[in-house]
Design a protein around this motif. Structure first.
Motif, mmCIF file in Angstrom:
data_model
loop_
_atom_site.group_PDB
_atom_site.id
_atom_site.type_symbol
_atom_site.label_atom_id
_atom_site.label_comp_id
_atom_site.label_asym_id
_atom_site.label_seq_id
_atom_site.Cartn_x
_atom_site.Cartn_y
_atom_site.Cartn_z
ATOM 1 N N ILE A 2 -1.243 34.016 88.468
ATOM 2 C CA ILE A 2 -2.225 32.975 88.752
ATOM 3 C C ILE A 2 -1.472 31.720 89.154
ATOM 4 O O ILE A 2 -0.643 31.223 88.393
ATOM 5 C CB ILE A 2 -3.115 32.672 87.525
ATOM 6 N N TYR A 3 -1.757 31.200 90.354
ATOM 7 C CA TYR A 3 -1.067 29.982 90.776
ATOM 8 C C TYR A 3 -1.869 29.320 91.897
ATOM 9 O O TYR A 3 -2.788 29.925 92.481
ATOM 10 C CB TYR A 3 0.360 30.293 91.238
ATOM 11 N N LEU A 4 -1.525 28.075 92.188
ATOM 12 C CA LEU A 4 -2.180 27.337 93.260
ATOM 13 C C LEU A 4 -1.567 27.724 94.596
ATOM 14 O O LEU A 4 -0.372 27.580 94.803
ATOM 15 C CB LEU A 4 -2.026 25.822 93.039
ATOM 16 N N ILE A 8 -6.979 28.860 94.465
ATOM 17 C CA ILE A 8 -6.293 29.474 93.320
ATOM 18 C C ILE A 8 -6.090 30.945 93.629
ATOM 19 O O ILE A 8 -7.040 31.682 93.912
ATOM 20 C CB ILE A 8 -7.116 29.308 92.029
ATOM 21 N N SER A 9 -4.849 31.363 93.601
ATOM 22 C CA SER A 9 -4.509 32.758 93.860
ATOM 23 C C SER A 9 -4.430 33.506 92.535
ATOM 24 O O SER A 9 -3.748 33.074 91.609
ATOM 25 C CB SER A 9 -3.169 32.843 94.599
ATOM 26 N N LEU A 287 -7.160 22.385 85.572
ATOM 27 C CA LEU A 287 -6.923 21.788 86.890
ATOM 28 C C LEU A 287 -7.944 20.688 87.135
ATOM 29 O O LEU A 287 -9.025 20.677 86.553
ATOM 30 C CB LEU A 287 -6.990 22.831 88.000
ATOM 31 N N HIS A 288 -7.548 19.745 87.961
ATOM 32 C CA HIS A 288 -8.314 18.551 88.319
ATOM 33 C C HIS A 288 -8.282 17.533 87.165
ATOM 34 O O HIS A 288 -8.174 17.894 86.000
ATOM 35 C CB HIS A 288 -9.770 18.868 88.678
ATOM 36 N N GLY A 289 -8.404 16.273 87.542
ATOM 37 C CA GLY A 289 -8.526 15.212 86.547
ATOM 38 C C GLY A 289 -7.344 15.136 85.613
ATOM 39 O O GLY A 289 -6.177 15.150 86.037
ATOM 40 N N LYS A 311 1.613 25.264 91.400
ATOM 41 C CA LYS A 311 1.987 26.185 92.462
ATOM 42 C C LYS A 311 3.050 27.148 91.950
ATOM 43 O O LYS A 311 3.938 26.770 91.187
ATOM 44 C CB LYS A 311 2.536 25.421 93.673
ATOM 45 N N ARG A 312 2.907 28.389 92.337
ATOM 46 C CA ARG A 312 3.929 29.409 92.100
ATOM 47 C C ARG A 312 4.218 29.697 90.638
ATOM 48 O O ARG A 312 5.355 29.843 90.238
ATOM 49 C CB ARG A 312 5.234 29.027 92.807
#
Length: 323
Positions: A2-4, A8-9, A287-289, A311-312
């Motif tokens: 799971i990563y950005l 989201i991938s 995620l976010h905020g 990411k990654r």
């Protein structure tokens, strides 16, 4: 994994893209709702999943034709996220049960009873208001204050202009102000028309050439410099913003309004914490905020492994040995 990456991938038995920037052909693409920051720029994939309302709103707002609709993937189920009409959480039943909230809200609204927790091994959740200071007052109390403000303005012969997002917040405000004469900007009326196809009757009238008043106008903040809104101010009006950020002292001044009311389509801090506790996952990605602060609070208060999504990320095993 799971990563950005292009949204989201997620890889859990097969590949998924959650709220992708652009849909891809080699994955299942999941679109949570029709706010523009969650809508892909392209839909070049036969595997797109979203609610019927989200599909219709995206098509109406972008002019695109997209092949998404009721879930046809056996590993994905949709759940109401309570954010805006048609918004969905997604439960992926792959190697592990992964719940993605998208933007969500657990409070009762005009279109929803609010998001309900779903048991999962991994929770991917928004943390927009992930600081303890962001706890909203009851919605009924906020609308009571809004109505008092409108009545005070009317007693002085002034129109009331309420700035709200064209989709979501505007409809909530209009629904709560039944009994008032409410006018709305063109963008709000167009959203209302689409929602009407799904038996969501949001009653507001288009702005007339000359507003006699005193009346209520609901419009996005970006319309403040439009000729229509300028004309209303010239005739006499007060303005207000409705936003969760109204809890910040500077919001009223940043928005250049007379009043600011704390009303949000997102979960507040207490809802976020309560939701994690009830889902009871082994691992949470935020995620976010305030993603870093909220992940820390999950670890400290609930003793659940949590980290802001980056990411990654290599694999889930980088965070817990048995997930």
């Amino acid at each position: 994994m799971i990563y950005l990456d292009n949204g989201i991938s997620v890889y859990s038995g097969r590949g998924y893209r959650l709220d992708p920037k652009r849909c891809v052909r080699d994955c299942i693409n999941l679109i949570s709702h029709a706010h523009f920051d969650h809508v892909p720029s392209s839909f070049n994939s036969p595997a797109i999943i979203c609610s019927d309302i989200t599909r219709s709103l995206i098509e109406a707002r972008t002019g695109s034709s997209i092949p998404c609709g009721p879930c046809s993937c056996e590993t994905v189920t949709l759940h109401d996220s309570g954010h805006v009409p048609g918004s969905s959480m997604f439960l992926i039943n792959g190697d592990k049960r992964i719940l993605y909230t998208g933007d969500f809200n657990t409070r009762k609204k005009y279109f929803s009873d609010g998001a309900k927790p779903v048991k999962a091994d991994v929770l991917i959740m928004e943390s927009t208001f992930g600081r303890e200071k962001y706890v909203f007052p009851p919605t009924e109390e906020v609308f009571g204050e809004i109505k008092d403000w409108i009545d005070d303005n009317a007693a002085r012969g002034l129109n009331s202009i309420i700035y709200a997002y064209s989709f979501g917040k505007a409809q909530e405000v209009i629904s709560a102000l039944s009994g008032y004469t409410v006018y709305a900007s063109r963008s709000v009326i167009e959203i209302n028309r689409t929602l009407g196809k799904f038996d969501l009757d949001i009653s507001a009238m288009p702005l007339p050439e000359d507003l006699k008043g005193p009346d209520v106008v609901v419009a996005p903040s970006g319309s403040r410099n439009s000729p229509e809104i300028k004309k209303i101010f010239k005739a006499g009006a007060k303005s207000a913003s409705v936003s969760g950020w109204a809890l910040d002292d500077g919001h009223k001044y940043a928005m250049r309004v007379d009043r600011a009311f704390p009303l949000s389509d997102h979960a507040d801090y207490s809802e976020l914490i309560g939701f994690v506790e009830k889902v009871s996952p082994d691992l949470v990605f935020t995620l976010h905020g305030f993603d870093k602060e909220f992940a820390r609070d999950i670890r400290d208060k609930l003793d659940i492994e949590a980290a802001p999504l980056k990411k990654r990320h290599l694999s889930l095993s980088n965070f817990t040995g048995d997930v």
